[in-house]
Design a protein around this motif. Sequence first.
Motif, PDB file in Angstrom:
ATOM      1  N   ARG A 187     -13.774 -19.474  13.210  1.00  0.00           N
ATOM      2  CA  ARG A 187     -13.458 -20.610  12.339  1.00  0.00           C
ATOM      3  C   ARG A 187     -12.297 -20.272  11.411  1.00  0.00           C
ATOM      4  NH1 ARG A 187     -16.487 -25.055  10.247  1.00  0.00           N
ATOM      5  NH2 ARG A 187     -15.770 -25.721   8.184  1.00  0.00           N
ATOM      6  N   ASP A 188     -12.331 -19.092  10.814  1.00  0.00           N
ATOM      7  CA  ASP A 188     -11.262 -18.675   9.908  1.00  0.00           C
ATOM      8  C   ASP A 188      -9.931 -18.542  10.660  1.00  0.00           C
ATOM      9  OD1 ASP A 188     -10.403 -17.470   7.216  1.00  0.00           O
ATOM     10  OD2 ASP A 188      -9.850 -15.879   8.644  1.00  0.00           O
ATOM     11  N   PHE A 189      -9.978 -17.958  11.847  1.00  0.00           N
ATOM     12  CA  PHE A 189      -8.769 -17.795  12.652  1.00  0.00           C
ATOM     13  C   PHE A 189      -8.156 -19.143  12.999  1.00  0.00           C
ATOM     14  CE2 PHE A 189      -7.029 -17.473  17.054  1.00  0.00           C
ATOM     15  CZ  PHE A 189      -5.898 -16.719  16.751  1.00  0.00           C
ATOM     16  N   VAL A 190      -8.987 -20.078  13.441  1.00  0.00           N
ATOM     17  CA  VAL A 190      -8.497 -21.404  13.804  1.00  0.00           C
ATOM     18  C   VAL A 190      -7.847 -22.090  12.615  1.00  0.00           C
ATOM     19  CG1 VAL A 190      -9.283 -23.746  14.375  1.00  0.00           C
ATOM     20  CG2 VAL A 190     -10.017 -21.800  15.771  1.00  0.00           C
ATOM     21  N   ARG A 191      -8.495 -22.033  11.472  1.00  0.00           N
ATOM     22  CA  ARG A 191      -8.056 -22.846  10.335  1.00  0.00           C
ATOM     23  C   ARG A 191      -6.949 -22.196   9.515  1.00  0.00           C
ATOM     24  NH1 ARG A 191     -12.776 -26.986   8.890  1.00  0.00           N
ATOM     25  NH2 ARG A 191     -13.851 -26.907  10.889  1.00  0.00           N
ATOM     26  N   THR A 192      -6.854 -20.868   9.547  1.00  0.00           N
ATOM     27  CA  THR A 192      -5.820 -20.215   8.738  1.00  0.00           C
ATOM     28  C   THR A 192      -4.651 -19.693   9.563  1.00  0.00           C
ATOM     29  OG1 THR A 192      -6.864 -18.010   8.827  1.00  0.00           O
ATOM     30  CG2 THR A 192      -7.569 -19.511   7.053  1.00  0.00           C
ATOM     31  N   LYS A 193      -4.867 -19.426  10.832  1.00  0.00           N
ATOM     32  CA  LYS A 193      -3.802 -18.853  11.663  1.00  0.00           C
ATOM     33  C   LYS A 193      -3.227 -19.841  12.676  1.00  0.00           C
ATOM     34  CE  LYS A 193      -4.555 -14.802   9.769  1.00  0.00           C
ATOM     35  NZ  LYS A 193      -3.598 -14.264   8.755  1.00  0.00           N
ATOM     36  N   VAL A 194      -4.076 -20.697  13.245  1.00  0.00           N
ATOM     37  CA  VAL A 194      -3.624 -21.568  14.328  1.00  0.00           C
ATOM     38  C   VAL A 194      -3.173 -22.931  13.820  1.00  0.00           C
ATOM     39  CG1 VAL A 194      -4.177 -22.553  16.572  1.00  0.00           C
ATOM     40  CG2 VAL A 194      -5.209 -20.378  15.892  1.00  0.00           C
ATOM     41  N   ILE A 195      -3.985 -23.571  12.995  1.00  0.00           N
ATOM     42  CA  ILE A 195      -3.635 -24.916  12.516  1.00  0.00           C
ATOM     43  C   ILE A 195      -2.245 -24.970  11.873  1.00  0.00           C
ATOM     44  CG2 ILE A 195      -4.225 -26.622  10.740  1.00  0.00           C
ATOM     45  CD1 ILE A 195      -7.117 -26.400  11.589  1.00  0.00           C
ATOM     46  N   PRO A 196      -1.859 -23.970  11.046  1.00  0.00           N
ATOM     47  CA  PRO A 196      -0.515 -24.036  10.468  1.00  0.00           C
ATOM     48  C   PRO A 196       0.619 -23.964  11.511  1.00  0.00           C
ATOM     49  CG  PRO A 196      -1.894 -22.528   9.208  1.00  0.00           C
ATOM     50  CD  PRO A 196      -2.645 -22.858  10.474  1.00  0.00           C
ATOM     51  N   ARG A 197       0.277 -23.576  12.751  1.00  0.00           N
ATOM     52  CA  ARG A 197       1.322 -23.405  13.776  1.00  0.00           C
ATOM     53  C   ARG A 197       1.174 -24.411  14.922  1.00  0.00           C
ATOM     54  NH1 ARG A 197       1.784 -16.982  14.719  1.00  0.00           N
ATOM     55  NH2 ARG A 197       3.742 -17.630  15.707  1.00  0.00           N
ATOM     56  N   GLU A 198       0.375 -25.446  14.709  1.00  0.00           N
ATOM     57  CA  GLU A 198       0.154 -26.422  15.771  1.00  0.00           C
ATOM     58  C   GLU A 198       1.449 -27.092  16.219  1.00  0.00           C
ATOM     59  OE1 GLU A 198      -4.437 -27.880  14.839  1.00  0.00           O
ATOM     60  OE2 GLU A 198      -2.753 -28.915  13.900  1.00  0.00           O
ATOM     61  N   ASN A 199       2.304 -27.460  15.300  1.00  0.00           N
ATOM     62  CA  ASN A 199       3.553 -28.108  15.691  1.00  0.00           C
ATOM     63  C   ASN A 199       4.490 -27.137  16.408  1.00  0.00           C
ATOM     64  OD1 ASN A 199       2.804 -30.618  14.708  1.00  0.00           O
ATOM     65  ND2 ASN A 199       3.644 -30.226  12.675  1.00  0.00           N
ATOM     66  N   GLU A 200       4.452 -25.877  16.014  1.00  0.00           N
ATOM     67  CA  GLU A 200       5.230 -24.857  16.712  1.00  0.00           C
ATOM     68  C   GLU A 200       4.775 -24.733  18.164  1.00  0.00           C
ATOM     69  OE1 GLU A 200       5.664 -19.958  16.728  1.00  0.00           O
ATOM     70  OE2 GLU A 200       4.823 -20.973  14.964  1.00  0.00           O
ATOM     71  N   ILE A 201       3.466 -24.723  18.366  1.00  0.00           N
ATOM     72  CA  ILE A 201       2.914 -24.647  19.722  1.00  0.00           C
ATOM     73  C   ILE A 201       3.316 -25.882  20.523  1.00  0.00           C
ATOM     74  CG2 ILE A 201       0.752 -24.694  21.046  1.00  0.00           C
ATOM     75  CD1 ILE A 201      -0.459 -23.013  18.708  1.00  0.00           C
ATOM     76  N   MET A 202       3.227 -27.059  19.896  1.00  0.00           N
ATOM     77  CA  MET A 202       3.561 -28.302  20.570  1.00  0.00           C
ATOM     78  C   MET A 202       5.035 -28.326  20.981  1.00  0.00           C
ATOM     79  SD  MET A 202       3.018 -32.219  19.208  1.00  0.00           S
ATOM     80  CE  MET A 202       4.218 -32.045  17.859  1.00  0.00           C
ATOM     81  N   GLU A 203       5.913 -27.923  20.092  1.00  0.00           N
ATOM     82  CA  GLU A 203       7.342 -27.975  20.387  1.00  0.00           C
ATOM     83  C   GLU A 203       7.752 -26.944  21.426  1.00  0.00           C
ATOM     84  OE1 GLU A 203       9.455 -30.248  19.450  1.00  0.00           O
ATOM     85  OE2 GLU A 203       7.859 -31.262  18.338  1.00  0.00           O
ATOM     86  N   ALA A 204       7.156 -25.756  21.373  1.00  0.00           N
ATOM     87  CA  ALA A 204       7.515 -24.683  22.306  1.00  0.00           C
ATOM     88  C   ALA A 204       6.781 -24.797  23.631  1.00  0.00           C
ATOM     89  CB  ALA A 204       7.223 -23.325  21.677  1.00  0.00           C
ATOM     90  N   ASP A 205       5.722 -25.617  23.671  1.00  0.00           N
ATOM     91  CA  ASP A 205       4.872 -25.723  24.858  1.00  0.00           C
ATOM     92  C   ASP A 205       4.351 -24.347  25.265  1.00  0.00           C
ATOM     93  OD1 ASP A 205       3.500 -26.806  27.011  1.00  0.00           O
ATOM     94  OD2 ASP A 205       5.249 -26.815  28.348  1.00  0.00           O
TER      95      ASP A 205
END
Length: 399
Positions: free
Chosen positions: A29-47
């Motif tokens: 839960r901590d990893f998802v919310r503090t490490k991944v969520i802030p980079r969701e747009n980066e993941i989306m743009e880079a595919d």
Amino acid sequence: MTTSSDPTAVPAASEVGDDDFADILAATRDFVRTKVIPRENEIMEADAIPGDLREQVAGMGLFGYAIPQEWGGLGLDLTQDVELAMELGYTCLALRSLFGTNNGIAGQVLVNYGTDTQKAAWLGRLASGEAVASFALTEPGAGSNPAGLRTKAVRDGDDWVITGGKRFITNAPMADLFITFARTREASRKDPGIAVFLVPADAHGVEVGPKDRKMGQEGAWTADVTFDGVRVPADALVGGSEEVGYRAAMMSLARGRVHIAGLAVGSARRALDESIAYAADATQGGTPIGDFQLVQAMLADMQTGVSSGEALVRDAARKYHTGQDRRIAPSVAKLHCTEMAGRVADLAVQVHGGTGYMREVPVERIYREVRLLRLYEGTSEIQRLIIGGGLIRQARARS
């Protein structure tokens, strides 16, 4: 070689105790919310999932969370799996897709049906993230109904020669191993004629097509896979038996349906949370839109859907884990939760108004991502046939 125990048997207690699982869940839960969520747009743009996130996932043991500890995994059972899935569904679904096949539809074939030799060769590598496995079942003419597949495997001396094509294969561009389903004999009323093979991605004759361009789930790679006279040794036959294939496919898909239901609930929960936060702050004519009764009604419908989904997916996981119901309950959960997630995502966009239609706003991405959940591991229509047909068979058996 010895085969695994009967996967339909009532299981022993989980390998992971409540306290240890609580730690795993909290860390995820901590990893998802503090490490991944802030980079969701980066993941989306880079595919693509960034390499450093993949390394963190491997370090947390998530590449093998459902693989038994004996083979290097965490050893979570399905009741624990769905709790993890609801956390993983809270962010972009590409993250879970990165390691989902190792734990789910591909890895479970090996866990439940592989020989000890096959498990020793692959499960440790899958659990560590050193290798990625893909589930090569779907074909242009055989999607939700595996019985229609046309890929063939022909015995040639001590080897098998596999020829055919697969479509929409998750993680194919990065796969090291294809869990490949092929027809070895003519189908009959009692025998679908399907076997399953371990095909290394670097085997001669394996060709992976370009990444598919999809509506959503950027960073979750799928592609076509072609097997052009691919030769594999006799010990590539999973379980050492041609009769394993169809049972393995059905078992993996049924288990996977419960997991997908958990993901759907997680995505719906995120859409709801985003909508509540937006409604509390955004104003129309100087009044927070959350004060409008029609907006409150939409939030109420969303909350009701999420709450019902949480209860249903936990119930289905329990029934699958104990062996009480491994056919109808998974389909019920998958049907309800994925359809529910679609409705919740649609309402989330509505609550956000025009803002919800803008790229880089979470609910816009969620709206696109959850649409796929109603298609894979069997479409909603297939789930209805499984449920309805199963209920009729049960009634006839009682009469």
